[in-house]
Design a protein around this motif. Structure first.
Motif, mmCIF file in Angstrom:
data_model
loop_
_atom_site.group_PDB
_atom_site.id
_atom_site.type_symbol
_atom_site.label_atom_id
_atom_site.label_comp_id
_atom_site.label_asym_id
_atom_site.label_seq_id
_atom_site.Cartn_x
_atom_site.Cartn_y
_atom_site.Cartn_z
ATOM 1 N N ILE A 178 1.353 -0.947 -0.057
ATOM 2 C CA ILE A 178 -0.404 -0.013 0.015
ATOM 3 C C ILE A 178 1.110 1.481 0.116
ATOM 4 C CG2 ILE A 178 -1.839 1.681 1.417
ATOM 5 C CD1 ILE A 178 -2.195 -1.449 2.419
ATOM 6 N N PRO A 179 0.771 1.890 -1.133
ATOM 7 C CA PRO A 179 1.528 3.480 -0.932
ATOM 8 C C PRO A 179 1.812 3.880 0.423
ATOM 9 C CG PRO A 179 0.365 3.335 -2.605
ATOM 10 C CD PRO A 179 -0.183 2.340 -1.890
ATOM 11 N N GLY A 180 3.275 4.423 0.685
ATOM 12 C CA GLY A 180 3.503 4.799 1.952
ATOM 13 C C GLY A 180 3.590 3.674 3.598
ATOM 14 N N SER A 181 3.270 2.468 3.245
ATOM 15 C CA SER A 181 2.334 1.197 4.251
ATOM 16 C C SER A 181 3.836 0.556 3.990
ATOM 17 C CB SER A 181 1.568 1.103 3.532
ATOM 18 O OG SER A 181 2.167 0.176 2.540
ATOM 19 N N GLU A 229 6.705 11.962 13.694
ATOM 20 C CA GLU A 229 7.807 12.224 12.760
ATOM 21 C C GLU A 229 6.746 11.262 11.513
ATOM 22 O OE1 GLU A 229 9.233 11.071 9.420
ATOM 23 O OE2 GLU A 229 10.090 9.292 10.772
ATOM 24 N N PRO A 230 6.637 12.197 10.141
ATOM 25 C CA PRO A 230 6.192 11.676 9.548
ATOM 26 C C PRO A 230 5.802 10.414 8.794
ATOM 27 C CG PRO A 230 6.087 13.653 9.108
ATOM 28 C CD PRO A 230 6.754 13.459 9.860
ATOM 29 N N TRP A 231 7.491 9.862 8.095
ATOM 30 C CA TRP A 231 7.544 9.042 7.546
ATOM 31 C C TRP A 231 7.307 7.507 8.469
ATOM 32 C CZ3 TRP A 231 13.496 6.810 7.679
ATOM 33 C CH2 TRP A 231 13.423 5.673 6.644
ATOM 34 N N THR A 232 8.178 7.368 9.374
ATOM 35 C CA THR A 232 8.194 6.022 10.652
ATOM 36 C C THR A 232 6.934 6.404 11.206
ATOM 37 O OG1 THR A 232 9.967 7.454 12.196
ATOM 38 C CG2 THR A 232 10.781 5.957 10.438
ATOM 39 N N ASP A 251 9.243 15.374 3.579
ATOM 40 C CA ASP A 251 9.980 15.151 2.237
ATOM 41 C C ASP A 251 9.849 13.504 2.536
ATOM 42 O OD1 ASP A 251 10.291 17.632 1.916
ATOM 43 O OD2 ASP A 251 11.859 18.043 2.541
ATOM 44 N N LEU A 252 10.757 13.039 3.433
ATOM 45 C CA LEU A 252 11.105 10.995 3.242
ATOM 46 C C LEU A 252 9.894 10.177 2.884
ATOM 47 C CD1 LEU A 252 13.844 10.923 5.863
ATOM 48 C CD2 LEU A 252 14.196 10.662 3.617
ATOM 49 N N LEU A 253 8.521 10.216 3.682
ATOM 50 C CA LEU A 253 8.027 10.228 2.858
ATOM 51 C C LEU A 253 6.656 9.439 2.231
ATOM 52 C CD1 LEU A 253 5.050 7.950 3.883
ATOM 53 C CD2 LEU A 253 3.883 10.085 4.804
ATOM 54 N N ALA A 254 7.367 11.343 0.991
ATOM 55 C CA ALA A 254 6.351 10.862 -0.309
ATOM 56 C C ALA A 254 7.164 10.951 -1.052
ATOM 57 C CB ALA A 254 6.908 13.107 -0.529
ATOM 58 N N ALA A 255 8.808 10.998 -0.826
ATOM 59 C CA ALA A 255 10.209 9.822 -2.274
ATOM 60 C C ALA A 255 9.204 8.734 -1.839
ATOM 61 C CB ALA A 255 11.364 10.397 -1.198
ATOM 62 N N ALA A 263 20.784 14.343 -2.291
ATOM 63 C CA ALA A 263 21.104 13.474 -4.151
ATOM 64 C C ALA A 263 20.186 12.023 -4.231
ATOM 65 C CB ALA A 263 22.359 12.856 -4.145
ATOM 66 N N ALA A 264 20.269 11.083 -3.027
ATOM 67 C CA ALA A 264 19.015 10.150 -2.978
ATOM 68 C C ALA A 264 17.744 10.236 -3.405
ATOM 69 C CB ALA A 264 20.087 9.840 -1.294
ATOM 70 N N LEU A 265 17.476 11.248 -2.568
ATOM 71 C CA LEU A 265 16.068 11.683 -2.885
ATOM 72 C C LEU A 265 15.617 12.025 -4.071
ATOM 73 C CD1 LEU A 265 15.162 13.369 0.869
ATOM 74 C CD2 LEU A 265 14.336 11.282 0.079
ATOM 75 N N SER A 266 16.542 12.939 -4.719
ATOM 76 C CA SER A 266 16.821 13.849 -5.125
ATOM 77 C C SER A 266 16.416 12.503 -6.742
ATOM 78 C CB SER A 266 17.345 14.345 -6.361
ATOM 79 O OG SER A 266 19.185 13.592 -6.919
ATOM 80 N N MET A 267 16.909 11.129 -6.364
ATOM 81 C CA MET A 267 16.416 9.839 -7.743
ATOM 82 C C MET A 267 15.571 9.302 -7.135
ATOM 83 S SD MET A 267 20.339 7.835 -6.592
ATOM 84 C CE MET A 267 19.772 6.245 -7.242
ATOM 85 N N LEU A 268 14.644 10.143 -6.175
ATOM 86 C CA LEU A 268 13.490 9.290 -5.798
ATOM 87 C C LEU A 268 11.881 9.755 -6.261
ATOM 88 C CD1 LEU A 268 13.842 7.635 -2.165
ATOM 89 C CD2 LEU A 268 14.236 7.006 -4.532
ATOM 90 N N ARG A 269 12.469 11.129 -6.916
ATOM 91 C CA ARG A 269 11.145 12.464 -7.225
ATOM 92 C C ARG A 269 10.833 11.096 -8.669
ATOM 93 N NH1 ARG A 269 14.671 15.777 -4.028
ATOM 94 N NH2 ARG A 269 13.356 16.191 -2.153
#
Length: 371
Positions: free
Chosen positions: A194-197, A273-276, A319-323, A365-371
């Motif tokens: 599930i997206p974001g799960s 913390e929104p991601w974890t 930002d991490l959750l979005a990526a 740089a790593a996050l930019s790869m995920l966008r």
């Protein structure tokens, strides 16, 4: 009717941290809790470095495991394990024990803790807040610290706004010594379908805490994910000691933290913390900030402190959750790299702040790869 300097609504980590800090500062403090300690609480129960730092020497941590290894999977596939020998990444606690020790510490500091008491209404006056209880009695205080969760009365009173709401489902499984041995010192994180799960296994001695979390509105899919996850681990034949669920709510950037003489902390303020969806460290830190501000009568100072010390990490987490939501497979592969693992371990240890980690060039740089 009894008067106090500070009334704390809710006796979880945020409320008890507020009570402990305010009482240590010399304030007259009462804590009002609708349940009775020790009580079970749906929660992964993992203490990262920020939580341990916030606790200091307040209590002896009732840890049932000290994790130095993490296994990652992506919907059950592409498994890899990384270790940090000799260094605790996460200390595993059972919330009924952890919270009860926080209660004892608050009492030892001078706070009064009144349990099995439900708060029905808050009425603000010029120089105090009148707290009406379900039994018809009242308490008054110069300041109220709301720490009764995101669905509690204090969050409604302040008008907290939530921009992210997730459903967490969890089972507590009693396990044999053989199963304990396979999980001792190691947790598992599975990035879900599930997206974001994601799902987790947290070892706690003779228990495993197994759970999943996903955005609200996908209840059937989330429950199915938990069933598949437990089956895949070979744990489906175990009768859970607890089988529960809860909603986690994360505040918007503009959500209030104060209304007059009432401030909110922890889950009631939507601080996590929104991601974890890690919330214990935010509860401990925001509770301590609220208690200190309440004791000195500087409620604007509390709002400023939260925005300075906690909100930047929440923005980084978004930002991490979005990526992660966009590219979970790539996210999984990045974590397998040495830089990705270093970011994860530094997050676990609280070295340095989460927001500063995300601003570092390799992470950007790593996050930019995920966008």
């Amino acid at each position: 009717m009894t008067a106090y300097d500070v009334a704390v609504v809710g006796a979880g980590p945020a409320g008890l941290s507020a009570a402990y800090t305010a009482a240590r500062a010399g304030a007259g403090v009462i804590v009002l809790e609708r349940a009775e300690h020790p009580r079970y609480k749906t929660c992964g129960g993992g203490l990262i470095g920020l939580s341990l730092d916030a606790l200091g020497d307040r209590i002896e941590i009732p840890a049932h495991d000290h994790v130095d290894a993490v296994t990652f999977t992506h919907d059950g596939r592409r498994e890899f394990t990384r270790r940090e020998p000799g260094r605790t990444l996460v200390a595993m606690v059972r919330r009924e024990e952890f919270d009860d020790r926080l209660r004892a510490a608050a009492v030892a500091a001078g706070a009064e803790v009144r349990q099995r008491v439900a708060v029905r209404a808050l009425e603000q006056e010029t120089d105090r807040v009148r707290v009406r209880l379900a039994d018809g009695s009242e308490v008054t205080a110069g300041v109220v610290v709301g720490a009764d969760g995101s669905s509690g009365i204090t969050a409604r009173h302040v008008g907290v706004e939530y921009g992210q709401v997730d459903l967490g489902l969890e089972v507590e499984l009693p396990v044999s010594r053989d199963v304990q041995g396979r999980w001792c010192g190691r947790l598992l994180i599975d990035w879900g379908p599930i997206p974001g799960s994601y799902a987790w296994v947290f070892p706690k001695g003779d228990r495993l805490t197994v759970g999943v979390i996903a955005a609200r509105g996908q209840g059937d899919e989330t429950r199915a994910y938990l069933r598949r996850f437990v089956d895949r681990l070979g744990l489906s034949g175990i009768e859970p000691a607890h089988d529960s669920g809860h909603l986690t709510r994360c505040r918007t950037d503009t959500s209030p933290l104060r209304a007059g003489r009432v401030v909110v902390a922890g889950d009631a303020a939507g601080l996590l913390e929104p991601w974890t969806r890690e919330g214990i460290s935010f509860a401990l830190r925001s509770g301590a900030l609220a208690g200190a501000a309440a004791a000195r009568g500087d409620l604007d100072g509390y709002v400023t402190a939260v925005h300075d010390s906690l909100v930047p990490s929440m923005r980084a987490g978004r930002d991490l959750l979005a990526a992660f939501t966009r590219r979970p497979g790539m996210f999984h592969r990045v974590l397998a790299t040495p830089p990705g693992w270093r970011v994860f371990t530094r997050f676990c240890r609280g070295e340095p702040g989460f927001d500063r980690l995300v601003r570092r060039a390799p992470v950007r740089a790593a996050l930019s790869m995920l966008r």
